[in-house]
Design a protein around this motif. Structure first.
Motif, PDB file in Angstrom:
ATOM      1  N   GLU A  32       2.599   3.609  -8.036  1.00 18.62           N
ATOM      2  CA  GLU A  32       1.838   3.362  -6.813  1.00 18.62           C
ATOM      3  C   GLU A  32       2.226   2.038  -6.182  1.00 18.62           C
ATOM      4  O   GLU A  32       2.280   1.926  -4.947  1.00 18.62           O
ATOM      5  CB  GLU A  32       0.331   3.394  -7.103  1.00 18.62           C
ATOM      6  CG  GLU A  32      -0.508   3.292  -5.838  1.00 18.62           C
ATOM      7  CD  GLU A  32      -1.993   3.474  -6.069  1.00 18.62           C
ATOM      8  OE1 GLU A  32      -2.773   3.222  -5.124  1.00 18.62           O
ATOM      9  OE2 GLU A  32      -2.384   3.866  -7.190  1.00 18.62           O
ATOM     10  N   LEU A  33       2.518   1.034  -7.001  1.00 18.82           N
ATOM     11  CA  LEU A  33       2.945  -0.256  -6.451  1.00 18.82           C
ATOM     12  C   LEU A  33       4.282  -0.130  -5.718  1.00 18.82           C
ATOM     13  O   LEU A  33       4.489  -0.772  -4.682  1.00 18.82           O
ATOM     14  CB  LEU A  33       3.031  -1.303  -7.564  1.00 18.82           C
ATOM     15  CG  LEU A  33       1.692  -1.834  -8.092  1.00 18.82           C
ATOM     16  CD1 LEU A  33       1.902  -2.699  -9.313  1.00 18.82           C
ATOM     17  CD2 LEU A  33       0.956  -2.616  -6.997  1.00 18.82           C
ATOM     18  N   LEU A  34       5.182   0.695  -6.240  1.00 18.39           N
ATOM     19  CA  LEU A  34       6.443   0.931  -5.535  1.00 18.39           C
ATOM     20  C   LEU A  34       6.185   1.615  -4.198  1.00 18.39           C
ATOM     21  O   LEU A  34       6.810   1.274  -3.179  1.00 18.39           O
ATOM     22  CB  LEU A  34       7.375   1.789  -6.403  1.00 18.39           C
ATOM     23  CG  LEU A  34       8.006   1.107  -7.616  1.00 18.39           C
ATOM     24  CD1 LEU A  34       8.779   2.126  -8.450  1.00 18.39           C
ATOM     25  CD2 LEU A  34       8.939  -0.025  -7.173  1.00 18.39           C
ATOM     26  N   ASP A  35       5.273   2.565  -4.194  1.00 19.11           N
ATOM     27  CA  ASP A  35       4.917   3.253  -2.948  1.00 19.11           C
ATOM     28  C   ASP A  35       4.291   2.285  -1.950  1.00 19.11           C
ATOM     29  O   ASP A  35       4.563   2.355  -0.750  1.00 19.11           O
ATOM     30  CB  ASP A  35       3.954   4.404  -3.256  1.00 19.11           C
ATOM     31  CG  ASP A  35       3.502   5.135  -2.002  1.00 19.11           C
ATOM     32  OD1 ASP A  35       4.356   5.741  -1.343  1.00 19.11           O
ATOM     33  OD2 ASP A  35       2.298   5.102  -1.690  1.00 19.11           O
ATOM     34  N   ILE A  36       3.468   1.367  -2.449  1.00 21.23           N
ATOM     35  CA  ILE A  36       2.837   0.375  -1.573  1.00 21.23           C
ATOM     36  C   ILE A  36       3.888  -0.525  -0.931  1.00 21.23           C
ATOM     37  O   ILE A  36       3.803  -0.850   0.261  1.00 21.23           O
ATOM     38  CB  ILE A  36       1.805  -0.447  -2.364  1.00 21.23           C
ATOM     39  CG1 ILE A  36       0.532   0.375  -2.567  1.00 21.23           C
ATOM     40  CG2 ILE A  36       1.486  -1.768  -1.657  1.00 21.23           C
ATOM     41  CD1 ILE A  36      -0.508  -0.308  -3.424  1.00 21.23           C
ATOM     42  N   LYS A  53      -3.586  -5.878  -4.760  1.00 20.98           N
ATOM     43  CA  LYS A  53      -4.111  -6.941  -5.621  1.00 20.98           C
ATOM     44  C   LYS A  53      -4.877  -6.350  -6.807  1.00 20.98           C
ATOM     45  O   LYS A  53      -4.720  -6.795  -7.954  1.00 20.98           O
ATOM     46  CB  LYS A  53      -5.009  -7.877  -4.818  1.00 20.98           C
ATOM     47  CG  LYS A  53      -5.526  -9.060  -5.614  1.00 20.98           C
ATOM     48  CD  LYS A  53      -6.343 -10.003  -4.738  1.00 20.98           C
ATOM     49  CE  LYS A  53      -6.849 -11.193  -5.557  1.00 20.98           C
ATOM     50  NZ  LYS A  53      -7.657 -12.115  -4.710  1.00 20.98           N
ATOM     51  N   LEU A  54      -5.712  -5.326  -6.544  1.00 20.88           N
ATOM     52  CA  LEU A  54      -6.465  -4.684  -7.625  1.00 20.88           C
ATOM     53  C   LEU A  54      -5.527  -4.024  -8.637  1.00 20.88           C
ATOM     54  O   LEU A  54      -5.735  -4.126  -9.855  1.00 20.88           O
ATOM     55  CB  LEU A  54      -7.428  -3.649  -7.040  1.00 20.88           C
ATOM     56  CG  LEU A  54      -8.621  -4.188  -6.250  1.00 20.88           C
ATOM     57  CD1 LEU A  54      -9.381  -3.034  -5.600  1.00 20.88           C
ATOM     58  CD2 LEU A  54      -9.550  -4.991  -7.159  1.00 20.88           C
ATOM     59  N   LEU A  55      -4.496  -3.354  -8.139  1.00 23.05           N
ATOM     60  CA  LEU A  55      -3.547  -2.690  -9.032  1.00 23.05           C
ATOM     61  C   LEU A  55      -2.782  -3.708  -9.878  1.00 23.05           C
ATOM     62  O   LEU A  55      -2.541  -3.486 -11.068  1.00 23.05           O
ATOM     63  CB  LEU A  55      -2.563  -1.845  -8.221  1.00 23.05           C
ATOM     64  CG  LEU A  55      -3.140  -0.568  -7.590  1.00 23.05           C
ATOM     65  CD1 LEU A  55      -2.106   0.067  -6.668  1.00 23.05           C
ATOM     66  CD2 LEU A  55      -3.565   0.426  -8.672  1.00 23.05           C
ATOM     67  N   GLU A  56      -2.397  -4.810  -9.280  1.00 25.45           N
ATOM     68  CA  GLU A  56      -1.655  -5.837 -10.024  1.00 25.45           C
ATOM     69  C   GLU A  56      -2.521  -6.450 -11.118  1.00 25.45           C
ATOM     70  O   GLU A  56      -2.026  -6.733 -12.215  1.00 25.45           O
ATOM     71  CB  GLU A  56      -1.151  -6.907  -9.058  1.00 25.45           C
ATOM     72  CG  GLU A  56       0.003  -6.425  -8.182  1.00 25.45           C
ATOM     73  CD  GLU A  56       0.412  -7.450  -7.142  1.00 25.45           C
ATOM     74  OE1 GLU A  56       1.539  -7.362  -6.638  1.00 25.45           O
ATOM     75  OE2 GLU A  56      -0.413  -8.343  -6.821  1.00 25.45           O
ATOM     76  N   GLN A  57      -3.801  -6.638 -10.829  1.00 29.28           N
ATOM     77  CA  GLN A  57      -4.700  -7.173 -11.853  1.00 29.28           C
ATOM     78  C   GLN A  57      -4.834  -6.200 -13.023  1.00 29.28           C
ATOM     79  O   GLN A  57      -4.791  -6.608 -14.194  1.00 29.28           O
ATOM     80  CB  GLN A  57      -6.072  -7.461 -11.245  1.00 29.28           C
ATOM     81  CG  GLN A  57      -6.087  -8.624 -10.270  1.00 29.28           C
ATOM     82  CD  GLN A  57      -7.423  -8.789  -9.566  1.00 29.28           C
ATOM     83  OE1 GLN A  57      -8.267  -7.879  -9.564  1.00 29.28           O
ATOM     84  NE2 GLN A  57      -7.628  -9.940  -8.939  1.00 29.28           N
TER      85      GLN A  57
END
Length: 373
Positions: A263-267, A300-304
């Motif tokens: 999901e972070l890559l998609d973001i 930010k939430l996903l990274e945490q």
């Protein structure tokens, strides 16, 4: 005084005469044939009404002289209204010899293919044939007697693949409890407790919170086990084939981490697109500024959560002695073992061995003496 039995399911249903369901776009879904009529425990199946309340669209065979419901197996009268018939268990409802029955075991006495479509059942399912590639099953517990192809199986309980799995890199089997298969090739198996493979596991993704036992050969793919991996015959496929083993981890953490990273890559791709759109005038600037702000908060939430999971996965288990690999036969080159931050690559043939943390907290190989049968 005549009465009428009003059914709250289709009493004429015949699984031998199924039709594809119509989609919203007007087409039909050949994978959705509605193979069973599912009912939940305490669900209303039928009720007795006075004939003058039944309306004009009635069937004469359901007109009765006495207010008696045709109760069959696994049904019960509503304790608050004896004119209402309820399901006593989760299962499928059907009419037979004028009575209403509910069965909590579904026997599919053929292959799961375009004749059955995908099957979603609330009870236990036994498939007496094969499950063909592209089809899916969902049930409480699932037993398949013949081969499973590139299919998708999900069980709230356990799965028994008695005929084995030839997954074609498409098969995905998930059981909240245990899983046992005759053999598996090119498949993904995930169990909430334990996995047992009676034969060999070739190029598979095996994940279990408990133990994994492979009676034959384990070659290629990746194995994640929360406790012990036991291989009876051969571990590894030799030079050119990597077999990755992760010890002492809850597979759910790894799966969640992989989903977050995707999901972070998609973001990142979306943020790049939003950044381009924001330059095309005031209207787009306002629209995409709001999207950028929402996406940044989500990022930010996903990274945490990602950092929290990485910390969990990097830490060794609380009881490292409970997590180990035991090979009764032979270890071939090409095996990579990871436990927390520790890793080991095996590039030589080894005899019966046990792999676990040593007294210094490093992964090590110890000799293993198999128990005499």
């Amino acid at each position: 005084m005549p009465y009428y039995i009003r059914h709250h399911f289709d009493p004429h249903f015949d699984y031998h005469r199924l039709c594809p369901r119509e989609r919203l776009d007007g087409g039909v879904d050949h994978y959705d044939l509605g193979y069973v009529q599912n009912v939940k425990q305490d669900q209303l199946l039928a009720e007795i009404v006075d004939l003058d309340e039944a309306g004009s669209d009635i069937e004469q065979r359901f007109v009765v002289d006495e207010p008696v419901l045709p109760a069959g197996e696994n049904t019960k009268l509503d304790p608050e209204n004896p004119r209402r018939l309820l399901a006593a268990v989760n299962g499928y409802v059907f009419c037979d010899n004028g009575h209403i029955h509910v069965h909590d075991i579904l026997n599919v006495r053929r292959d799961v293919d375009f004749h059955t479509g995908n099957i979603n059942f609330l009870g236990d399912m036994i498939v007496h044939g094969a499950v063909r590639t592209g089809f899916s099953l969902k049930a409480r517990n699932i037993k398949v007697l013949d081969i499973i192809g590139g299919a998708d199986l999900t069980a709230h309980g356990s799965i028994l693949a008695q005929g084995g799995i030839k997954g074609q890199k498409k098969a995905s089997l998930t059981a909240q409890k245990d899983m046992r298969v005759a053999f598996c090739e090119n498949a993904q198996l995930t169990a909430g407790r334990h996995i047992r493979v009676d034969g060999s596991a070739m190029h598979c993704q095996l994940s279990a919170s408990g133990n994994i036992l492979v009676d034959g050969r384990l070659q290629g793919g990746r194995v994640v086990t929360g406790r012990i991996l036991f291989v009876r015959e051969i571990l590894g496929g030799g030079v050119g084939t990597t077999t990755s083993l992760v010890l002492g981890q809850d597979p759910r953490h790894l799966i969640e981490l992989e989903m977050i990273e995707e999901e972070l890559l998609d973001i990142e791709e979306r943020m790049e697109y939003y950044g381009e759109q924001i330059t095309f005038g005031p209207a787009l600037h306002s629209e995409y500024s709001a999207k950028i702000a929402r996406t940044q908060r989500r990022k930010k939430l996903l990274e945490q959560r990602r950092d929290s999971l990485i910390e969990i996965l990097d830490n060794p288990p609380a009881n490292p002695d409970a997590h180990q690999i035991i090979v009764e036969g032979e270890i071939r080159p090409g095996v990579m073992v990871t436990m927390g931050k520790e890793s080991m690559f095996i590039d030589e043939i080894r005899g019966p061995a046990r792999i676990r943390l040593d007294a210094e907290g490093r992964l090590a190989i110890f000799d293993y003496i198999p128990a005499k049968s």
